[in-house]
Structures are given as structure tokens and as C-alpha cells.
Design an enzyme around this catalytic site. Structure first.
Site, PDB file in Angstrom:
ATOM      1  N   CYS A   2       0.867  -1.177   0.000  1.00 23.02           N
ATOM      2  CA  CYS A   2       0.000   0.000   0.000  1.00 23.02           C
ATOM      3  C   CYS A   2       0.904   1.228   0.000  1.00 23.02           C
ATOM      4  CB  CYS A   2      -0.850   0.041   1.262  1.00 23.02           C
ATOM      5  SG  CYS A   2      -1.825  -1.445   1.508  1.00 23.02           S
ATOM      6  N   ARG A  28       1.201   1.863  -5.962  1.00 17.33           N
ATOM      7  CA  ARG A  28       1.399   0.891  -4.884  1.00 17.33           C
ATOM      8  C   ARG A  28       0.089   0.240  -4.444  1.00 17.33           C
ATOM      9  NH1 ARG A  28       6.267   1.179  -2.308  1.00 17.33           N
ATOM     10  NH2 ARG A  28       5.332   0.169  -0.508  1.00 17.33           N
ATOM     11  N   TRP A  75      -3.788  -1.559  -1.138  1.00 13.21           N
ATOM     12  CA  TRP A  75      -3.815  -2.799  -1.921  1.00 13.21           C
ATOM     13  C   TRP A  75      -4.216  -3.868  -0.926  1.00 13.21           C
ATOM     14  CZ3 TRP A  75      -3.668  -3.860  -6.928  1.00 13.21           C
ATOM     15  CH2 TRP A  75      -3.461  -5.182  -7.327  1.00 13.21           C
ATOM     16  N   ASN A 101       1.193   0.019   5.949  1.00 17.35           N
ATOM     17  CA  ASN A 101       1.513  -0.830   4.799  1.00 17.35           C
ATOM     18  C   ASN A 101       2.253  -2.043   5.334  1.00 17.35           C
ATOM     19  OD1 ASN A 101       2.404  -1.922   2.339  1.00 17.35           O
ATOM     20  ND2 ASN A 101       4.247  -0.667   2.387  1.00 17.35           N
ATOM     21  N   GLY A 102       1.760  -3.233   5.000  1.00 19.97           N
ATOM     22  CA  GLY A 102       2.414  -4.453   5.473  1.00 19.97           C
ATOM     23  C   GLY A 102       1.369  -5.473   5.906  1.00 19.97           C
ATOM     24  N   GLU A 479       7.020 -20.957 -19.251  1.00 18.68           N
ATOM     25  CA  GLU A 479       6.950 -19.590 -18.744  1.00 18.68           C
ATOM     26  C   GLU A 479       8.132 -18.747 -19.251  1.00 18.68           C
ATOM     27  OE1 GLU A 479       4.805 -17.774 -17.651  1.00 18.68           O
ATOM     28  OE2 GLU A 479       5.790 -16.167 -16.547  1.00 18.68           O
ATOM     29  N   LYS A 483       7.657 -15.325 -21.432  1.00 20.63           N
ATOM     30  CA  LYS A 483       8.261 -14.041 -21.054  1.00 20.63           C
ATOM     31  C   LYS A 483       9.004 -13.447 -22.247  1.00 20.63           C
ATOM     32  CE  LYS A 483       6.445 -13.258 -18.401  1.00 20.63           C
ATOM     33  NZ  LYS A 483       5.417 -13.914 -17.748  1.00 20.63           N
ATOM     34  N   GLU A 486       6.589 -12.451 -25.304  1.00 20.72           N
ATOM     35  CA  GLU A 486       5.636 -11.347 -25.201  1.00 20.72           C
ATOM     36  C   GLU A 486       6.301  -9.982 -25.127  1.00 20.72           C
ATOM     37  OE1 GLU A 486       3.081 -11.254 -21.696  1.00 20.72           O
ATOM     38  OE2 GLU A 486       4.641 -12.167 -20.487  1.00 20.72           O
ATOM     39  N   HIS A 502      10.411 -35.681 -31.094  1.00 20.29           N
ATOM     40  CA  HIS A 502       9.268 -36.125 -31.904  1.00 20.29           C
ATOM     41  C   HIS A 502       8.800 -35.045 -32.868  1.00 20.29           C
ATOM     42  CE1 HIS A 502       8.891 -39.793 -29.557  1.00 20.29           C
ATOM     43  NE2 HIS A 502       9.076 -39.055 -28.471  1.00 20.29           N
ATOM     44  N   LYS A 604      -2.677  -5.687 -19.460  1.00 18.61           N
ATOM     45  CA  LYS A 604      -2.367  -6.353 -18.192  1.00 18.61           C
ATOM     46  C   LYS A 604      -3.497  -7.306 -17.810  1.00 18.61           C
ATOM     47  CE  LYS A 604       0.040  -7.229 -14.563  1.00 18.61           C
ATOM     48  NZ  LYS A 604       1.132  -8.196 -14.796  1.00 18.61           N
TER      49      LYS A 604
END
Ligand code: M6R
Length: 609
Positions: A2, A28, A75, A101-102, A479, A483, A486, A502, A604
Site C-alpha cells: 500500500c 502501490r 492494496w 503498509n504491510g 513460462e 516471457k 511477449e 518427436h 495487463k
């Protein structure tokens, strides 16, 4: 993650300045926000769910009196985004206001204890215990500084807090442990914030607080003490010359790099989530007869990795399915004995929501893992885990992937325990192994970053790449390939290494780059991976590989460009070994002159089918 801000001015009103600072901290977190000020011995509070501008339109945040105030942009981790869960939070009489924040890990037991002593709670947040603890200190005759020190000593977990009180209306007391906090020293007042951008247009003089430090701000002075020793600390003042944009990125060139670097911290936050939710999820999975893991993109790769982990750790079959194919592929077998665990960073991906809504209509139990509390996925799930990785701004998912892997692995351990496959001691050992993830990721970044930069320069002009792995590293290969693809637009493929002979092997010609993820030599797939490397090498491929130290000697004759990583505990491997590939993708994109934060044609959150 946050954003918090506090200011105490020599003259003028604090609220408009706090609102503008919160706006600069919105990266944030942005699901709710609020401000508290003090004027004439009275505390004023305005807060609500939504983004700062929306709240300001509704409540006129600037219209609050007082030269002193604190603000927060949230957040959500504990408690959905709502008016009651928005910060600031207060004590019983609203004489103390706190922004935080935390994550307070022991908030449950503190809350119970405080409630037994008659404190009334208004929200579902972990934060609210803090003002009530401070209230008790003040009632017992402590001053604000002492009461904050006493309160923070009782907190387990992470925090950056800013506190004001009508009892001492001329100061802000702020404190930190593991969450960032900086003090800004201005001509017209003093400031505290989670991050530099908050006060950049006001002052460039600052002091960075360290763990357990408490700062007491007045309009023209600041003092720092250590909460554990209660001794005064003399801090070195710094001058920041960052542009506002650079400051938002924490001094990194791109959000993606910042988010890769943030992974140790983000993983710590995922580890802090109460076992309670993991246990509930595990129980629901055990109850079901059929279990699907449904997701898209990177989140799907986390599900692929999880299918290996569940099989090995929990002897449980879970089927990873690409969300857009779920209804066609498995629609007819979904019923009330089915559990669908949807994994989605945003919790808003249309394909994933279509799949879970369909499954819900057919009576399936819907479970979720998401990074966005209050998202559609949270609302539709009977149980969910909010992974607490913090906002991810780069379009390419990085820290949320490793967070998903960690959460999924923890569920697998809980399933194993509930099924009686491991006893309490066994569970503790596995959880301890997993808790090494933040530190191992930090070591991997430290050890590989410079090497990968060089490799990216060497390879950035190649026309195509192939990523190969076996076992759980099939997911790492998939993955790593996503990365690169994209953000650098290099057409690339990923295969289970065994399957490469194969078909894919026909593509290989001298100089074709093949990226392997090599396990340690004691892994059951090691010999087969080595054979696959030799097959590719003998056809002239350029072999790049993520190689644990223990395997280097055995593979060095076949690998052109090893990226050597430390050996890590087995359960941490998928989390740690993807990190060099995230960095590789990032640096290739930069070497090609692209903006890795904004890949073309991608959003996103993909909210269309
Ligand atoms: O928010 P979600 O996790 O549901 O998003 C799924 C995909 O759209 C996402 O992972 C996408 O593939 C990313 N750009 C990958 O970096």
C-alpha cells in the site's frame, strides 16, 4: 503493498497535499483510500473504496481542516476493498488514527486479546489492532511516541505506519519493519511516505528509516529512535535527484525489472498469509472427486507446475486446463463433485471467469488464488487465497508467477498433511523448505543478473528460441518462453524436453539457440535432460542453460552458455529457476530497444473473450 503518507506543515492545509501525494503513490495500490487530519483538537476522517480521484469527486478530500494529517492508498490483503476496511483506522474513540503498509501476522490473537478487554473493532483488517494497542498505551500514561514503540514491539510481520493523535496534535509518529518508509525534510514542513515519489515535488531531502526505527516528526524537526533499544539514532540525510517517473520505478528503468527484483519481498508477503485459508482450500480439494486448475497465460503455467507438485507432494491428481478451452474440453464432466481452482493474478480475466461461472452453474465448488482482493474471482469463489504480491504494473507477470507457485505449493503440503501422507513434523519440514524461497530468489538474482545482461546482448538478434525442460521444469520452460515472446516479439517455442525429438528437432540447425532448465544431478530427470542436451548439441544448437552449481561439472562440455544458479531446496526449484529466464527476457527486450513494460497488443488484464 500500500502507499502511506503523512505531513505536518508550518502553515496551510494538509489534506490537498496528502491527496496529491497519494495520487503519486497510487502505483502501490488503488482499491481504497483515505485521509485523517487533526484540527482544533478533533480528528477528521474521510475514506472509501475506489481510486483516489473517484473518492475525491464523491467526498471532496481537500475539504478537511488542519495542518497535520496522514493518508493511505490501499492494496487489500486482509479484508475486501470497502469503506470500512479503508485506512486510516482508529481506536475506540477516534483519538488515534493509523495508516499501515504491510501484514500483521499475529493480528488474530492481538484482536481477540483486545476485544476481551472491551475494544470495539469496525473493520476486517489486520491494521486495526495497531490504533487499539496505542490507545491502551496512552490510557496507561505513555506519551504518543512511547505508546507507538510499545505497540510496534507487539507486532509480528511487516509494517510501515504513520500515527496521529488528538492527545498530541503537533506530531506524527511513524515506524517501520520490513516495509519501506522514508522521511522527507522540507522548508515548509516534515513528511513521511512509503516511497520517494510521494514528496518529490515538495522536497528532495530525505532520510531512509531502517527496521525497528521510529521517527517523531514536528513541523520543523524530526527525531529517530530505535524501538528495541529506545536509543536515538543519528541518520544520514540524502538528496534524491530522480525524476518522478524514475522514482516510481524505485530507480529501475522499468517496472518489470523492479518487479523481478521485488520478488524476495513479495514472496515473504505470500508466506505471511494465514494457514487458515490454505487449510480450507486443501479441505475443499480433498472433498472433491475431480479437480481442475483453470487459468490463462502465466497463471496457467503456475497450474502446470502445480500439477507436478500436487502429484509428488500430495499424491493428488489435479488437471491444469487453459481457461478458454475448459468448457469445450471438460464441460460435460463438471458436476457438484468437481472442484475448480482458478488462478488469476487480476481475478478479472474473462476466459477464466467464463470457465468458473460455467462450472459454478453446474454445481462445482469454485476456489481461487488471486493477487487482487475484491476481484470478480474473489466474489465467485467459496474460498480463495489473496497472494499479497502487491500491484504488478509491468504487463509481463513476474512476481505474481512466483507468488502463485508458492501459494499452490503450500496448498499441496496442506493436502498431504490432511490426507495423512505426512505428520506434523513432516509438514513443518516442508513448510520450512518452502520458506527459504525469498532468500534463494535473492541469491539467484545476485548471482545471475550481470551474466544474463551479457547473454542478452549476445543473443538478442536471434530469430527464434526453444525452451526445454522435464518434470516440473516443463512449466519453467513454458513460462520462460512466454516471457521472452511477449516482450521481445521473438517467435519461440517450449516443449517437454523428451517430446522435442518427436518433431521440434527438425528445426534445429547450427547456431539455433536452445534454452534448457537443468535439474541437480540427483534429480530423476537429470540423465534424460543431459541426453536431450547432447542430442541438440550434436546438431549444432547453441545451448544456453539454467544450471545448478552441483550440475555444472557434468554438463559443462555440452552447454555453451551456462547460467549458474545456487542449488536450492527441491520445492523452491520452480520458483528460483524461472528468475534467470525472467531476467533474460527483460534484457533481450531492452537490447532490442523495446519497452518491456508495454508490449504491443497486450493488456495487463484481458477482460474480453
Ligand atoms: O490476471 P491473470 O493471471 O488471469 O492473467 C492471465 C494472463 O493474461 C497473463 O498471465 C498474461 O499471459 C501475462 N501477460 C503473462 O506475462
Amino acid at each position: 503493498m500500500c502507499g502511506i503518507f503523512g505531513c505536518i506543515l508550518k502553515k496551510g492545509r494538509a489534506a490537498p497535499l496528502i491527496r496529491e501525494a497519494l495520487k503519486r503513490l497510487e502505483y502501490r495500490g488503488y482499491d481504497s483510500a483515505g485521509i485523517a487530519t487533526i484540527h482544533g483538537g478533533k480528528l477528521y476522517v474521510k475514506k472509501d473504496a475506489g481510486k483516489i480521484d473517484e473518492i475525491h469527486r464523491r467526498l471532496d478530500l481537500d475539504d478537511m481542516p488542519g495542518r497535520i494529517g496522514i493518508g493511505h492508498t490501499r492494496w487489500a490483503t486482509h479484508g475486501a476493498p470497502s469503506q470500512e476496511n479503508a485506512h486510516p483506522h482508529g481506536d475506540c474513540k477516534w483519538e488515534v488514527a493509523v495508516v499501515h503498509n504491510g501484514i500483521i501476522e499475529n493480528f488474530d490473537e492481538l484482536k481477540k486479546e483486545l476485544m476481551e478487554r472491551g475494544h470495539e473493532f469496525k473493520s476486517k483488517t489486520d491494521t486495526e489492532v495497531i490504533p487499539h494497542l496505542i490507545e491502551e498505551g496512552l490510557k496507561n500514561g505513555l506519551n504518543l511516541e512511547e505508546a507507538v514503540i510499545e505497540a510496534v514491539r507487539r507486532l509480528e510481520g511487516s509494517f510501515a505506519i504513520a500515527v496521529i493523535s488528538t492527545k498530541e496534535p503537533d506530531k506524527i509518529v511513524c515506524a517501520r519493519k520490513e516495509s519501506p518508509l522514508v522521511v522527507g525534510i522540507g522548508e515548509d514542513g516534515m513528511y513521511c511516505a512509503s516511497d520517494v515519489p510521494a514528496f518529490l515535488p515538495i522536497t528532495r531531502r530525505m532520510v531512509v528509516l531502517d527496521d525497528w526505527e521510529v521517527a517523531v516528526l514536528t513541523e520543523d524537526s524530526y527525531k529517530v529512535v530505535n524501538a528495541l533499544t529506545e536509543e536515538e539514532v543519528i541518520k544520514e540525510e540524502r538528496h534524491v535527484d530522480w525524476s518522478p517517473e524514475l522514482a516510481m520505478k524505485g530507480g529501475y528503468d522499468h517496472f518489470m525489472l523492479k518487479e523481478i527484483m521485488e520478488q524476495p519481498e513479495a514472496l515473504k508477503n505470500t508466506l505471511r498469509i494465514s494457514d487458515f485459508y490454505y487449510d480450507l482450500l486443501a479441505a475443499s480439494l480433498i472433498k472433491a472427486e475431480r479437480r481442475f486448475l483453470v487459468a490463462c497465460g502465466t497463471s496457467y503455467h503456475a497450474c502446470v507446475a502445480a500439477s507436478y507438485i500436487f502429484s509428488k507432494v500430495a499424491k493428488m491428481h489435479v488437471e491444469p486446463v487453459i481457461a478458454s478451452e475448459f468448457v469445450q474440453r471438460y464441460g460435460e464432466v463438471v458436476d457438484e463433485r468437481t472442484a475448480v481452482l482458478a488462478v488469476s493474478q487480476s481475478g478479472e480475466t474473462a476466459d477464466t471467469l467464463v470457465a468458473v461461472r460455467y462450472a459454478k452453474r453446474k454445481g462445482a465448488d469454485i476456489l481461487g488464488i488471486t493477487n487482487v482482493m475484491g476481484s470478480s474471482l474473489c466474489r465467485i469463489s467459496s474460498v480463495y487465497v489473496g497472494q499479497s504480491s502487491g500491484p504488478e504494473i509491468g504487463v509481463a507477470a513476474t512476481k505474481t508467477y512466483t507468488g502463485q507457485l508458492l501459494a499452490l505449493t503450500k496448498i499441496a503440503i496442506k493436502v498431504a498433511r490432511r490426507k495423512g501422507l505426512i505428520d506434523e513434523k513432516g509438514e513443518k519440514e516442508l513448510l520450512e523448505e518452502l520458506s527459504k524461497a525469498p532468500e534463494e530468489v535473492r541469491k539467484v538474482i545476485e548471482k545471475t543478473k550481470e551474466r544474463i545482461k551479457e547473454l542478452a546482448v549476445k543473443y538478442h538478434n536471434r530469430k527464434s528460441f526453444c525452451f526445454l525442460g522435464r518434470g516440473v521444469h516443463v512449466a519453467t520452460a513454458m513460462e520462460g518462453r512466454l516471457k521472452l515472446l511477449e516482450i521481445s516479439y521473438i517467435p519461440s517455442i517450449a516443449y517437454p524436453a523428451g517430446e522435442s525429438k518427436h518433431g521440434f528437432i527438425a528445426v534445429v540447425e547450427p547456431g539455433y539457440p536452445v534454452v534448457f532448465i537443468i535439474p541437480p544431478p540427483d534429480d530423476e530427470t537429470f540423465d534424460d535432460v543431459l541426453s536431450n542436451i547432447i542430442e541438440m548439441k550434436s546438431r549444432g544448437a547453441d545451448i544456453i542453460a539454467v544450471v545448478p552449481e552441483s550440475a555444472l561439472e557434468k554438463v559443462k562440455d555440452f552447454v555453451d552458455d551456462p547460467i549458474v544458479v545456487p542449488d536450492v531446496p527441491k520445492l523452491v526449484e520452480p520458483i528460483a529457476f524461472i528468475v534467470p529466464l525472467q531476467l533474460f527476457a527483460y534484457y533481450v527486450s531492452v537490447a532490442k530497444g523495446y519497452d518491456p513494460d508495454k508490449p504491443r497488443n497486450l493488456a495487463k488484464s484481458v477482460t474480453v473473450k
